[in-house]
Design a protein around this motif. Structure first.
Motif, PDB file in Angstrom:
ATOM      1  N   MET A   1       0.838  -1.196   0.000  1.00 46.37           N
ATOM      2  CA  MET A   1       0.000   0.000   0.000  1.00 46.37           C
ATOM      3  C   MET A   1       0.872   1.243   0.000  1.00 46.37           C
ATOM      4  N   LEU A   2       0.540   2.213  -0.886  1.00 48.26           N
ATOM      5  CA  LEU A   2       1.284   3.458  -0.948  1.00 48.26           C
ATOM      6  C   LEU A   2       0.959   4.327   0.255  1.00 48.26           C
ATOM      7  N   LYS A   3       1.919   5.185   0.608  1.00 45.85           N
ATOM      8  CA  LYS A   3       1.752   6.051   1.771  1.00 45.85           C
ATOM      9  C   LYS A   3       0.510   6.920   1.641  1.00 45.85           C
ATOM     10  N   ASN A   4       0.271   7.507   0.442  1.00 42.56           N
ATOM     11  CA  ASN A   4      -0.888   8.374   0.242  1.00 42.56           C
ATOM     12  C   ASN A   4      -2.201   7.608   0.417  1.00 42.56           C
ATOM     13  N   GLN A   5      -2.215   6.363  -0.001  1.00 47.95           N
ATOM     14  CA  GLN A   5      -3.415   5.552   0.153  1.00 47.95           C
ATOM     15  C   GLN A   5      -3.735   5.316   1.631  1.00 47.95           C
ATOM     16  N   PHE A   6      -2.703   5.101   2.422  1.00 49.93           N
ATOM     17  CA  PHE A   6      -2.923   4.904   3.852  1.00 49.93           C
ATOM     18  C   PHE A   6      -3.501   6.162   4.489  1.00 49.93           C
ATOM     19  N   PHE A   7      -2.974   7.324   4.120  1.00 48.06           N
ATOM     20  CA  PHE A   7      -3.502   8.579   4.659  1.00 48.06           C
ATOM     21  C   PHE A   7      -4.951   8.793   4.230  1.00 48.06           C
ATOM     22  N   GLU A   8      -5.280   8.403   3.007  1.00 50.91           N
ATOM     23  CA  GLU A   8      -6.660   8.528   2.548  1.00 50.91           C
ATOM     24  C   GLU A   8      -7.607   7.692   3.404  1.00 50.91           C
ATOM     25  N   ILE A   9      -7.156   6.503   3.780  1.00 53.38           N
ATOM     26  CA  ILE A   9      -7.971   5.637   4.638  1.00 53.38           C
ATOM     27  C   ILE A   9      -8.141   6.271   6.012  1.00 53.38           C
ATOM     28  N   GLN A  10      -7.048   6.812   6.581  1.00 51.07           N
ATOM     29  CA  GLN A  10      -7.141   7.496   7.863  1.00 51.07           C
ATOM     30  C   GLN A  10      -8.124   8.667   7.786  1.00 51.07           C
ATOM     31  N   ASN A  11      -8.076   9.419   6.697  1.00 49.40           N
ATOM     32  CA  ASN A  11      -8.985  10.557   6.531  1.00 49.40           C
ATOM     33  C   ASN A  11     -10.432  10.100   6.432  1.00 49.40           C
ATOM     34  N   PHE A  12     -10.659   9.006   5.721  1.00 52.08           N
ATOM     35  CA  PHE A  12     -12.015   8.458   5.588  1.00 52.08           C
ATOM     36  C   PHE A  12     -12.573   8.067   6.951  1.00 52.08           C
ATOM     37  N   VAL A  13     -11.769   7.357   7.748  1.00 49.44           N
ATOM     38  CA  VAL A  13     -12.227   6.927   9.073  1.00 49.44           C
ATOM     39  C   VAL A  13     -12.521   8.137   9.948  1.00 49.44           C
ATOM     40  N   ALA A  14     -11.692   9.183   9.856  1.00 46.28           N
ATOM     41  CA  ALA A  14     -11.900  10.384  10.656  1.00 46.28           C
ATOM     42  C   ALA A  14     -13.229  11.060  10.308  1.00 46.28           C
ATOM     43  N   VAL A  15     -13.547  11.176   9.003  1.00 46.23           N
ATOM     44  CA  VAL A  15     -14.810  11.798   8.589  1.00 46.23           C
ATOM     45  C   VAL A  15     -15.992  10.940   9.039  1.00 46.23           C
ATOM     46  N   ALA A  16     -15.868   9.618   8.885  1.00 45.27           N
ATOM     47  CA  ALA A  16     -16.959   8.719   9.267  1.00 45.27           C
ATOM     48  C   ALA A  16     -17.237   8.810  10.764  1.00 45.27           C
ATOM     49  N   GLN A  17     -16.193   8.894  11.573  1.00 41.98           N
ATOM     50  CA  GLN A  17     -16.376   8.963  13.014  1.00 41.98           C
ATOM     51  C   GLN A  17     -16.905  10.321  13.455  1.00 41.98           C
ATOM     52  N   ALA A  18     -16.453  11.394  12.791  1.00 41.48           N
ATOM     53  CA  ALA A  18     -16.892  12.736  13.172  1.00 41.48           C
ATOM     54  C   ALA A  18     -18.262  13.081  12.610  1.00 41.48           C
ATOM     55  N   GLY A  19     -18.632  12.461  11.484  1.00 36.63           N
ATOM     56  CA  GLY A  19     -19.888  12.787  10.825  1.00 36.63           C
ATOM     57  C   GLY A  19     -19.887  14.165  10.203  1.00 36.63           C
ATOM     58  N   SER A  20     -18.681  14.701   9.988  1.00 33.45           N
ATOM     59  CA  SER A  20     -18.567  16.070   9.459  1.00 33.45           C
ATOM     60  C   SER A  20     -17.191  16.251   8.847  1.00 33.45           C
ATOM     61  N   PHE A  21     -17.148  16.837   7.662  1.00 33.98           N
ATOM     62  CA  PHE A  21     -15.867  17.148   7.040  1.00 33.98           C
ATOM     63  C   PHE A  21     -15.146  18.235   7.823  1.00 33.98           C
ATOM     64  N   THR A  22     -15.897  19.233   8.303  1.00 26.66           N
ATOM     65  CA  THR A  22     -15.284  20.356   9.015  1.00 26.66           C
ATOM     66  C   THR A  22     -14.625  19.893  10.314  1.00 26.66           C
ATOM     67  N   SER A  23     -15.361  19.096  11.101  1.00 31.32           N
ATOM     68  CA  SER A  23     -14.805  18.616  12.369  1.00 31.32           C
ATOM     69  C   SER A  23     -13.614  17.696  12.135  1.00 31.32           C
ATOM     70  N   ALA A  24     -13.710  16.816  11.129  1.00 27.97           N
ATOM     71  CA  ALA A  24     -12.614  15.902  10.832  1.00 27.97           C
ATOM     72  C   ALA A  24     -11.386  16.660  10.364  1.00 27.97           C
ATOM     73  N   ALA A  25     -11.587  17.684   9.537  1.00 29.61           N
ATOM     74  CA  ALA A  25     -10.457  18.475   9.041  1.00 29.61           C
ATOM     75  C   ALA A  25      -9.741  19.170  10.192  1.00 29.61           C
ATOM     76  N   GLN A  26     -10.505  19.698  11.139  1.00 28.48           N
ATOM     77  CA  GLN A  26      -9.896  20.349  12.298  1.00 28.48           C
ATOM     78  C   GLN A  26      -9.092  19.347  13.126  1.00 28.48           C
ATOM     79  N   ALA A  27      -9.645  18.149  13.338  1.00 26.66           N
ATOM     80  CA  ALA A  27      -8.937  17.118  14.122  1.00 26.66           C
ATOM     81  C   ALA A  27      -7.678  16.645  13.419  1.00 26.66           C
ATOM     82  N   LEU A  28      -7.708  16.605  12.100  1.00 22.22           N
ATOM     83  CA  LEU A  28      -6.556  16.134  11.321  1.00 22.22           C
ATOM     84  C   LEU A  28      -5.544  17.235  11.052  1.00 22.22           C
ATOM     85  N   GLY A  29      -5.921  18.496  11.314  1.00 18.82           N
ATOM     86  CA  GLY A  29      -5.016  19.616  11.067  1.00 18.82           C
ATOM     87  C   GLY A  29      -4.841  19.910   9.594  1.00 18.82           C
ATOM     88  N   MET A  30      -5.918  19.805   8.835  1.00 16.58           N
ATOM     89  CA  MET A  30      -5.846  20.095   7.409  1.00 16.58           C
ATOM     90  C   MET A  30      -7.084  20.910   7.012  1.00 16.58           C
TER      91      MET A  30
END
Length: 311
Positions: A1-30
């Motif tokens: 698995m490529l590094k970028n693909q792993f980060f994409e999975i982490q980002n997906f899980v963060a959005v799913a758990q937060a239920g919000s792109f805005t909240s997930a982006a703040q938690a991820l620092g992006m």
């Protein structure tokens, strides 16, 4: 698995758990834009839509819900692997309950375990001695050394340490009185000293005339549940005994015992370290297991298989 693909999975899980792109982006620092692009790349790569997006909420699609479950399982496995490797670097600490064969354990294993405990001050040992088969789970034993064949228990892990060769021997006074057996069948005319029976008929393994190993039933005079006590009874002339060579080598050398039926001897008993199967081995268990394995490899060790007159 490529590094970028792993980060994409982490980002997906963060959005799913937060239920919000805005909240997930703040938690991820992006930024929200960067996070949206990351999820879009993931959906494009997978060829399916993962989220239903509205102005008010973000929810998972059926594919997204199934993918989230798989991602969580995969991340749990990775977390466990990191914890396992991290534990391997920790100093051994805590109590290990160990069960050893009586005479062999006291003579040849206990000194190494005592030395191990002096090297690791936080390691605590509870050691018992028994020649009977104990249930590790029921008796609260973490690790045991067993002499003899093992059953097929899928809950246990076993590492072979070596094997014991055994001989049949008797005191000169007994052999003078009762005669020296020349063939296996002669044993039926002798007094035999055995360990405490475990429900099976008492027998010794010997080679027949074709070189095949057979079990020969023997007449039992004394049943003694300790191999050093069996040795004492044999030296005193109470009968013949089949015992490990490490136990009687000095007596054979001095002549206080004489081995018989040497050309038919076939009995060798495997020696194993066994412990309960777990996802990973704790540092306190790891150092004990490694100590036993190293002890078995020492030249001249009583664990070694082809050492004449020893094992």
């Amino acid at each position: 698995m490529l590094k970028n693909q792993f980060f994409e999975i982490q980002n997906f899980v963060a959005v799913a758990q937060a239920g919000s792109f805005t909240s997930a982006a703040q938690a991820l620092g992006m930024t929200g834009s960067a996070l949206s692009k990351s999820i879009l790349r993931l959906e494009t790569r997978l060829g399916t839509k993962l989220f239903h997006r509205t102005t008010r909420r973000v929810t998972l699609t059926n594919d997204g819900d199934a993918y989230l479950s798989d991602c969580r399982n995969a991340m749990a496995i990775l977390d466990e692997a990191e914890n396992r490797l991290g534990s391997a670097q920790q100093l051994p600490a805590g109590r290990v309950r160990i069960d050893l064969p009586t005479a062999f354990g006291r003579r040849y294993i206990l000194p190494s375990l005592i030395d191990l405990s002096t090297r690791y001050e936080q390691l605590e040992l509870s050691i018992t001695f028994s020649d009977r088969t104990t249930d590790l789970m029921d008796d609260g034993i973490d690790l045991a050394v067993r002499v003899g064949p093992l059953g097929n228990n899928l809950d246990l892990v076993a590492r072979r340490l070596g094997e014991h060769r055994r001989v049949i021997c008797g005191a000169p006074s007994y052999l003078e009185r009762r005669g020296v057996p020349q063939v296996a069948e002669d044993l039926r005319q002798h007094d035999c000293v055995v360990g405490w029976p475990l429900g099976q008929r008492p027998s010794w393994l010997l080679k027949n005339s074709e070189g095949e190993t057979e079990a020969y039933e023997i007449p039992v005079r004394h049943e003694i549940g300790d191999c050093e006590a069996i040795l004492a009874a044999t030296v005193a002339g109470c009968g013949l005994a089949q015992v490990p060579t490490w136990l009687v080598e000095d007596h054979l050398r001095s002549g206080s015992l004489v081995s018989v039926l040497d050309d038919q001897a076939a009995d060798a008993m495997p020696v194993h370290a066994i412990w309960i199967k777990t996802p990973y081995i704790q540092p306190k268990m790891r150092v004990v297991i490694e100590e036993l394995l190293q002890l078995a490899q020492v030249p001249g060790s009583r664990f070694q298989v082809n050492q004449p007159g020893i094992i």
